[in-house]
Scaffold this motif. Structure first.
Motif: not given
Ligand code: MG
Length: 361
Positions: A176, A178, A202, A204, A229, A254-255, A274, A276
């Motif tokens: 993965k 970033k 990802d 972000n 992502e 995700d966020e 995703n 968590k």
């Molecule tokens: Mg993420």
């Protein structure tokens, strides 16, 4: 006194004289985890992370929990610790076998502070699993052989260090990466100069312009990238929907997806979520999110923050349920206090011991 008289004396003795069972104890502390490499994403750059560790002891068994406070949601280790302390009387006074009822009370009593909630939830379930003598994956009715491969995450860095990190990650079949700063092309080129293995990327929330996002994703599609992502900020749902209709790889939230109630509105803009433990507040809530997402036809993924084997192993016990795993937070640190889930050629190997199945490292 003969043996019979001695037995009678014991039977007649008040409970206190025999030693009443000690009261349950809930301990909370902050553990500083040192990173192997400076960790950079679009959000921050750091050399260590402070996580919250909770220990719940009752009837001679100790359940261990951990929560990694997320700065983006206004959490830090000190405030998380204070939050656990405000709940101490509630948790110590409750029946741990009614953990579901207890966690519902915790959620009602405490606003935010999801890492603190996760730490309590994990400690309770570790305790319950140990008392029942079953590993948590069995408690949830899962098959440990279904545990997926985990990616290994490569934080944002110079091309040289990126190449070095990719070489270090050789045992992992999927990486993965970033991205999300203005070095994206150079980062992917550095990765591709060392390996041809599948990548997950990802961003972000790094791309603020929908046309830029489409351009970047269309380019990534040609680089052997399996999914992207959180390409755009969580709040840009309509823009993400626009991007979704113009790209050919799945988009994972995700966020944009913290809690079960966030999931329905993502349909049509994202292909998966995703989940968590630190975002949603523990194993029970993560299980709920996975079920909600699946019922809406979305892909599911389990991720983690930078944390020790406590939190990562807790998430790993649910991993037979999901399509993708990114459970490597414990592998990024140099001073893991525990050993739990293992990784063999990328595949998650769940401990077969009761509860979380942790051992001191
Ligand atoms: Mg993420």
């Amino acid at each position: 006194m003969n043996r019979r008289q001695w037995m009678q004396t014991l039977a007649a003795a008040p409970l206190a004289a025999q030693g009443a069972p000690p009261k349950p104890v809930l301990d909370v502390g902050i553990v500083r985890l040192n990173l192997r490499h400076t960790w950079t994403t679009t959000m921050s750059s750091s050399q260590y992370r402070d996580t919250l560790q909770v220990r719940y002891t009752r009837d001679g068994v100790t359940g261990i929990g951990e929560g990694a406070p997320i700065v983006r949601y206004g959490e830090d280790a000190e405030s998380a610790k204070r939050a656990v302390l405000t709940l101490r009387d509630l948790v110590v006074g409750a029946d741990p076998w009614q953990f579901s009822k207890l966690m519902a009370q915790v959620f009602r009593r405490l606003d935010g502070q999801f890492a603190a909630k996760a730490a309590i939830d994990i400690a309770l379930l570790d305790w319950v699993g140990q008392k029942l003598g079953v590993p948590l994956y069995r408690y949830f009715g899962l098959d440990r052989r279904d545990a997926p491969v985990t990616t290994f995450s490569i934080g944002i860095d110079t091309p040289e260090i990126t190449r070095e990190k990719v070489r270090e990650a050789e045992p992992f079949p999927v990486l993965k990466i970033k991205v999300g700063l203005d070095t994206d092309e150079a980062t992917i080129a550095a990765v591709r100069s060392v390996t041809a293995k599948p990548l997950r990327v990802d961003a972000n929330e790094g791309w603020k312009d929908k046309e830029e996002a489409v351009r970047k994703i269309n380019w990534l599609e040609k680089q052997g990238v399996e999914f992207i992502e959180q390409p755009m900020p969580a709040a840009m749902l309509e823009e993400t929907r626009w991007v979704h209709s113009r790209v050919h790889i799945p988009i994972i939230a995700d966020e944009a997806c913290l809690h079960p109630a966030d999931i329905p509105k993502l349909v049509g803009a994202y292909d998966g979520v995703n989940v968590k433990l630190d975002k949603c507040g523990g194993i029970l809530e993560a299980w709920r999110m996975i079920q909600v997402a699946r019922s809406l036809g979305l892909k599911t993924m389990l991720g983690c923050m930078i944390s020790s084997s406590v939190s990562v192993t807790a998430a790993a016990h649910l991993s037979p349920l999901v399509d993708y795993a990114d459970l490597d937070g414990n592998l990024l640190i140099a001073n893991d206090p525990y050993s739990g889930v293992q990784v063999e050629r990328g595949k998650l190997i769940l401990p077969d011991r009761p509860g979380l199945g942790l051992k001191p490292a």
